[in-house]
Design a protein around this motif. Sequence first.
Motif, short mmCIF file in Angstrom:
data_model
loop_
_atom_site.label_atom_id
_atom_site.label_comp_id
_atom_site.label_asym_id
_atom_site.label_seq_id
_atom_site.Cartn_x
_atom_site.Cartn_y
_atom_site.Cartn_z
N ASP D 37 -5.04 46.40 66.62
CA ASP D 37 -4.06 46.91 66.81
C ASP D 37 -3.83 47.81 65.42
OD1 ASP D 37 -1.15 46.36 65.66
OD2 ASP D 37 -1.83 43.76 65.42
N GLY D 39 -0.18 48.61 64.39
CA GLY D 39 1.40 48.99 63.92
C GLY D 39 2.40 48.63 65.16
N HIS D 40 2.84 49.55 65.44
CA HIS D 40 3.96 49.19 66.58
C HIS D 40 2.83 49.47 68.00
CE1 HIS D 40 2.90 53.97 67.59
NE2 HIS D 40 3.10 54.10 66.43
N THR D 41 1.71 49.43 67.88
CA THR D 41 0.86 49.90 69.70
C THR D 41 -0.15 48.85 69.32
OG1 THR D 41 2.05 51.91 69.34
CG2 THR D 41 0.37 51.07 71.29
N THR D 42 -0.91 48.05 70.42
CA THR D 42 -2.07 47.86 70.53
C THR D 42 -2.89 48.00 71.39
OG1 THR D 42 -1.48 45.11 70.14
CG2 THR D 42 -2.80 45.31 70.87
N LEU D 43 -4.13 49.25 71.09
CA LEU D 43 -4.73 50.25 71.76
C LEU D 43 -5.81 49.43 72.64
CD1 LEU D 43 -5.08 53.04 69.94
CD2 LEU D 43 -3.67 52.91 71.42
N GLN D 66 6.96 58.58 68.65
CA GLN D 66 5.94 58.12 68.96
C GLN D 66 4.78 58.53 70.49
OE1 GLN D 66 8.48 54.71 69.83
NE2 GLN D 66 7.82 53.12 68.38
#
Lengths: 250, 250, 250, 250, 250, 250, 250, 250
Positions: D37, D39-43, D66
Amino acid sequence: MSKEGRTDPRAVLEAYRAGRLSLEDAVSAVDGCYFQDIGHTTLDHDRHRRTGTGEVIYGGHKTPEQIRDAFVALAARGNGVLATRVGLEAAALVLEAVPGAEHHPNARIVMLRGEREPAAHTIAVVTAGTSDLPVAEEAALTCEFLGNTVKRISDVGVAGIHRILSRAEELRRARVVIVVAGMEGALPSVVGGLVDKPVIAVPTSVGYGAAFGGIAALLGMLNSCASGVSVVNIDNGFGAGFLASRINRL
Amino acid sequence: MSKEGRTDPRAVLEAYRAGRLSLEDAVSAVDGCYFQDIGHTTLDHDRHRRTGTGEVIYGGHKTPEQIRDAFVALAARGNGVLATRVGLEAAALVLEAVPGAEHHPNARIVMLRGEREPAAHTIAVVTAGTSDLPVAEEAALTCEFLGNTVKRISDVGVAGIHRILSRAEELRRARVVIVVAGMEGALPSVVGGLVDKPVIAVPTSVGYGAAFGGIAALLGMLNSCASGVSVVNIDNGFGAGFLASRINRL
Amino acid sequence: MSKEGRTDPRAVLEAYRAGRLSLEDAVSAVDGCYFQDIGHTTLDHDRHRRTGTGEVIYGGHKTPEQIRDAFVALAARGNGVLATRVGLEAAALVLEAVPGAEHHPNARIVMLRGEREPAAHTIAVVTAGTSDLPVAEEAALTCEFLGNTVKRISDVGVAGIHRILSRAEELRRARVVIVVAGMEGALPSVVGGLVDKPVIAVPTSVGYGAAFGGIAALLGMLNSCASGVSVVNIDNGFGAGFLASRINRL
Amino acid sequence: MSKEGRTDPRAVLEAYRAGRLSLEDAVSAVDGCYFQDIGHTTLDHDRHRRTGTGEVIYGGHKTPEQIRDAFVALAARGNGVLATRVGLEAAALVLEAVPGAEHHPNARIVMLRGEREPAAHTIAVVTAGTSDLPVAEEAALTCEFLGNTVKRISDVGVAGIHRILSRAEELRRARVVIVVAGMEGALPSVVGGLVDKPVIAVPTSVGYGAAFGGIAALLGMLNSCASGVSVVNIDNGFGAGFLASRINRL
Amino acid sequence: MSKEGRTDPRAVLEAYRAGRLSLEDAVSAVDGCYFQDIGHTTLDHDRHRRTGTGEVIYGGHKTPEQIRDAFVALAARGNGVLATRVGLEAAALVLEAVPGAEHHPNARIVMLRGEREPAAHTIAVVTAGTSDLPVAEEAALTCEFLGNTVKRISDVGVAGIHRILSRAEELRRARVVIVVAGMEGALPSVVGGLVDKPVIAVPTSVGYGAAFGGIAALLGMLNSCASGVSVVNIDNGFGAGFLASRINRL
Amino acid sequence: MSKEGRTDPRAVLEAYRAGRLSLEDAVSAVDGCYFQDIGHTTLDHDRHRRTGTGEVIYGGHKTPEQIRDAFVALAARGNGVLATRVGLEAAALVLEAVPGAEHHPNARIVMLRGEREPAAHTIAVVTAGTSDLPVAEEAALTCEFLGNTVKRISDVGVAGIHRILSRAEELRRARVVIVVAGMEGALPSVVGGLVDKPVIAVPTSVGYGAAFGGIAALLGMLNSCASGVSVVNIDNGFGAGFLASRINRL
Amino acid sequence: MSKEGRTDPRAVLEAYRAGRLSLEDAVSAVDGCYFQDIGHTTLDHDRHRRTGTGEVIYGGHKTPEQIRDAFVALAARGNGVLATRVGLEAAALVLEAVPGAEHHPNARIVMLRGEREPAAHTIAVVTAGTSDLPVAEEAALTCEFLGNTVKRISDVGVAGIHRILSRAEELRRARVVIVVAGMEGALPSVVGGLVDKPVIAVPTSVGYGAAFGGIAALLGMLNSCASGVSVVNIDNGFGAGFLASRINRL
Amino acid sequence: MSKEGRTDPRAVLEAYRAGRLSLEDAVSAVDGCYFQDIGHTTLDHDRHRRTGTGEVIYGGHKTPEQIRDAFVALAARGNGVLATRVGLEAAALVLEAVPGAEHHPNARIVMLRGEREPAAHTIAVVTAGTSDLPVAEEAALTCEFLGNTVKRISDVGVAGIHRILSRAEELRRARVVIVVAGMEGALPSVVGGLVDKPVIAVPTSVGYGAAFGGIAALLGMLNSCASGVSVVNIDNGFGAGFLASRINRL
């Protein structure tokens, strides 16, 4: 005038029985307890008593001046004020007019926080993808405005199912779960199968082609095979946050 | 040419019987009583006789110049002129060309008031929310242009039901009620259950998401569980005002 | 006539070059290699050469007699025959007329198995719920008719996500995966995120209300956030099975 | 960390059995193998293992920043990166930040080619009209990014049927055929009747009036009377290319 | 009364000029030339003069008795009569009442052939599949009723494209081509690219799932990339046949 | 190369029979008679022979440069050229490159008139309202480009029914009638009841609210209660003009 | 209890002022003036006062027994009773239970006529075709039940435009015009252009194919280019009749 | 096996650590804790732990025998069982097989009540009209099955607004309010404005014409101008009851 900004109709009825008011005047005075017509808007002074919350300003289809005026009027009554769907121009007008107001441009929210007793429980706000964040923030900020603690869980859509599974414990600690998703809108079904709490699904207009501006996600959520899921309008983060707060504070 | 700007076909028939016109000429002359082809437009000179009102200019899909020309032509016949869906550029052209014309930008109307006998009764124009005002104004100004007195009741949507209830007496004093609402379009059903007069429902494109540009409100109104309600096109304030006037002046 | 039931057009061209056929006759003879008009139907004798498979009988909108006649005609050519969407009356007619034909009433299939070399790989057919089984069986039987081995995995919808997760290894052993689901149609997105094989999604008309006879599932699948997923028509188990076989036998 | 950028969960389980990890820590560590995780994205670090390909950046509904950040992050892991639906501003940001990235403005793709073993077979990408080229290019470049050779066949729509017929041999040499068409979307049906390979149909939003932004083409393709055809979302060239590659590399 | 069953209005006008009719009576008599109100139906006596053909009975939504009565009434005027969408019960009633009437149950037509001069040219009626035959027969029989010769070409859909190509010469010999197709409705586009004659496309409700009762075919035909194609309503074989005859007899 | 710009395939076949071409070369040479692949476009050299008209440039979804290049290429073959849906920028490019080309901005047409034998009959182009003129002009100019004489009848919609009635004789003198209408699209039904010629209905996107961009008019025309009416796509003036010319020149 | 079957709330208020009722009892008694809960139904005793008419029974979605019970209950109050959408079984139950009730099976109405003062003016009920008669009868009988005189004008659709034109004078003598039409629903536009009275348009589900169960007619009417037209729900003859009566009796 | 009918996965993990299970066996045993494949159905033994409730049988699209078998299997585990959408034939089978099961034909529910601790609060189930009762009963019985007390308030739709207003106190005493409405679906907006509790709106398919099987009500509810309202699928009484119970028991 009481704190909620309205006259108590019981006082009117008593004055009427005591003969201090005629029948016609009594009817008129009772009316006055409930609302006030200020030209382009009819303020609903009674909403706080009936529904537990004051009016919220929906900024869509309104001019910047109308938004500013409404915000100022409500702020003058001494409570917090929340305005959604506020564009940049209107936000600037409000910030100039109301000290302490804060602007969240991503969520298109302007708000003046009021005093509220903090809720005992947490609301989880879950998003399927990064593109769903603006709607999710509208929901989360609405929850916070209404005195709730929010747990944000982002970008855990179903194409990588282990992402949401690994957050199952966090989900279960919340008392209400808001799930925000566009495209096929499948995440609420998975979440609904993982928790024993109410799930509020928010379809977003994220997607293209046959997403049809959120229709695909909306239909997916309405037809969820998981129980315990209900749905609000497309992109309606505010509605989900408001309802979640209402449940959370029961 | 009569006041309505057309030849009387009876005169043609009499001239024909008297032998002053051949059969072919008589047919042609009768035609001429009814309309006039002026290039891009066929003026309907007979509409006033048939339907009680002259032509109204619908400005949508027209160029500013076409609107201006039509307005000037109709104004030249000495009656009032009404133009709807007029943008700012076209309005400026008309105001420059026609002294006395007035512009209502919110309602997108330009009009030149004519002489009409005032109607004996009142038309109520009710809106659910502030965002519905432009459509409601199109309706109200149309009513006034046609010689009616209008009672405006604004921002009394069903989420605060006491607002409309407290105005019930005003509603009942009107002879026709126009109700303008977007979103779920529920207000006409409530009004239809409160009055014994015809209710004309106008769905607006106000809303977002599954409002689908007014479809939700349109369907809500068509399915109204109250009797006595009929519906016009989405955002069609003019149509509602025109019909209300026709009823009010019966 | 060759095994596929058609004349070789090369033979025609050679006859023409040798002068045994006129230009007009050559054109006509070439035509004859490709199809045959037998009244209500034009048999496509060339389809086997072009696409690797003979004609399949789609029984929808056909009379029982038409289905029986077509089945008999194709069976007479010595290959297997597959007929889908066959009702009980038509099935009885076919079974009476063609020894060896078998009827699968749940899948509405009648088929006469032909000789085919077995495929080296497996096709998985996955269903979200019990109600999706008839469509899934249409897909699975089509695969088997075309010489493939099928692994059935049933009732593993997303509301109980561990059900599909526990079958992940079985899924990964397949070379192609067909996923059949109604309601919100979310299962293909989850499967698409678990395997590295092509996923063919089949929306079913299972559901009610806003499922709209499979539209919700169809839109969900078209908007799948997982890559590697494509979609066939609602309830089109045959189409999915046919395509899966084509991929499986590459 | 392995080449695919994730810890092997088997190592975690072994450490747990050996007592080097508590039960709670083992669960947590297994989680960590699969995603991150930021921040704005969960890889989704595990996607490569599960599905054979790393994450692709969908640029729609994302800000230029982004997109740039995600591209940089994925490029840092040493593989190729593919981003679709990238506008001009975002493309410039990426090109500035990532040496070697290439921009295809017509297809709205930015990509950094990685090392892949070339596929043994060819994918054909066919378009009905010139206007369908941007979507077709999105498909073709996706195929090439994934290591496939592409045969482009353009502007061969059904109104001049001999155009596609004359290319039948080229079509048959491909192992998978992508057909891109707008308007009535009829080309996949014709191609599906000519080849014995899987056909992936891509409806485009090319057309006007009752084309309804690609709905006509989408419905035409879903109802194709040819077998062996499946469909992806409107304008979804990437989806078609990804799936074609998956089939081509089986 | 003339053969077409109406009074000539010129006679009325002359009688009026000669003073044998008052103004009011003349207007009334002219009316009478044109139609006749016989209770539930207003017979259009003038249609033959205006449009070249008498009234045709549309049997849908009518009771068997209404169909029989209308058929008898029109037959009594001595011309041929055509009734479409006639169920079995109504057909039996008509056959009993009108000697010489013939029933075509597949096309749901009952007709009494009248005398017409044969047309010099041929109309081709082409179907994509066997299931489209009932609609095609409605078209073909309508053409024949109106005095045209019809060439039927059946089951030549685009999935086996050589079938229609091999019939190209037959198509080109026709003066008008009607193409009847369900599912994706692609055949008219191919035919429109092969001939230089008007093509009338008839979508049928044949298909399932996303065929949506003919919508897919209708949209496909409206968006045809071939020029020279126009469309009639779903399943409207009569409309296509009527128009084809009108063109063929120009 | 013949005037139509293509080799005659009979010459190829004769060369093959004479042994001047091998079997493979003959097939290839026959192909070459029919089309030419020039990069982004496949020119259909055979269309003139098959359908009586050369290719027309549809400018929608194309870049100005693509339109200019196609126009130049077709003009170079010595015939007239017609391009529709041409924006201002593309029009300027074409006018600069091709002497003699003329631009009709209202109809968005650029054309280079060729030599054609004038048709013996007239086509009527009728519009319901002034706002429908651009589509009607696309139809009328297409007719004129193809060698027909056009009679324009404008602004005669059904709300003033005498306007169209008074033009009935003009309508009846035409051999084909094109009727262009938006909103409820009722005019073709009235015209279809007045004439005995083919009527081609063109729905336009004129209207608002529940007009839904031309859907209301399209449905109205498809369901016309008058016989002899067929429909083309929304705003498809070109398609109507092309078909009308094809009928007019039979 | 008054004739309308309810207590007068003024009496309650006076009793309260006089101290004969407590505050709580007064509120409760006022409630009781307005409605009565009788199990599955809440009778609206106050509707007559508010809207001028008592409750009407909508028989759709109700069991025969529920319809019979409601009819009996309302008949017991001594006024006329109207029930719509009544099937044969329910009608038989009502006729058996209520002497004097009359059944109109074509219109699916059962009614018990009450005493009403006759209206001074006439309502015209116009139908486009014979198939629209059942809906028109529902409208006409509703008008008559409510004390109005009805002029029926049937089968005057726009394909034979002189039929409606010849009835123009009859139309103009009515005070309100109801126009009932299916298919393209064009008749209200023509009528709206002929009269200066309110026109209520009723779309019917008559038609097939793209009539979509009345949607085509509904959209046509909503988009009517004539002013003074409003619309009710598809097949809603009752709603039109009720509204027409309300206008007629103003 | 525990009371919920599943093995505890912790026991498996401990056995694995103790070496009593191999790695592969441990994975398999953990799987077994969660579900069981019994042919056509995969029982979700873990749902009770995850979501607080066992599986409910959805009877739609299932054969009577499948419903009976599932009911028997779940009843055998000693808890209550709920089956919805059960037809008469299936209900008879269940009642015969399971002593104590009760059938509610109006709500199409068969259930075997289990032991549950009663909830401390009440759920209100409100209907707009008598025709909405079956869906409301599905909701109410679901609530009761899950251990809640239900307050039914029936037939209080918005056309007689005082009916719902007079019940406001009863509404406010509930902790959750379910509102069931068809037609325009306006009642939830009014209720949402009267209470400060969560409102769950259930659109029903009650209505006709433009109600479109519940779409009008669904859209109305999604666009509710009142806050605190969420929506479930059309006619989904079970879903509303399940969610209400989940909230009520928080």
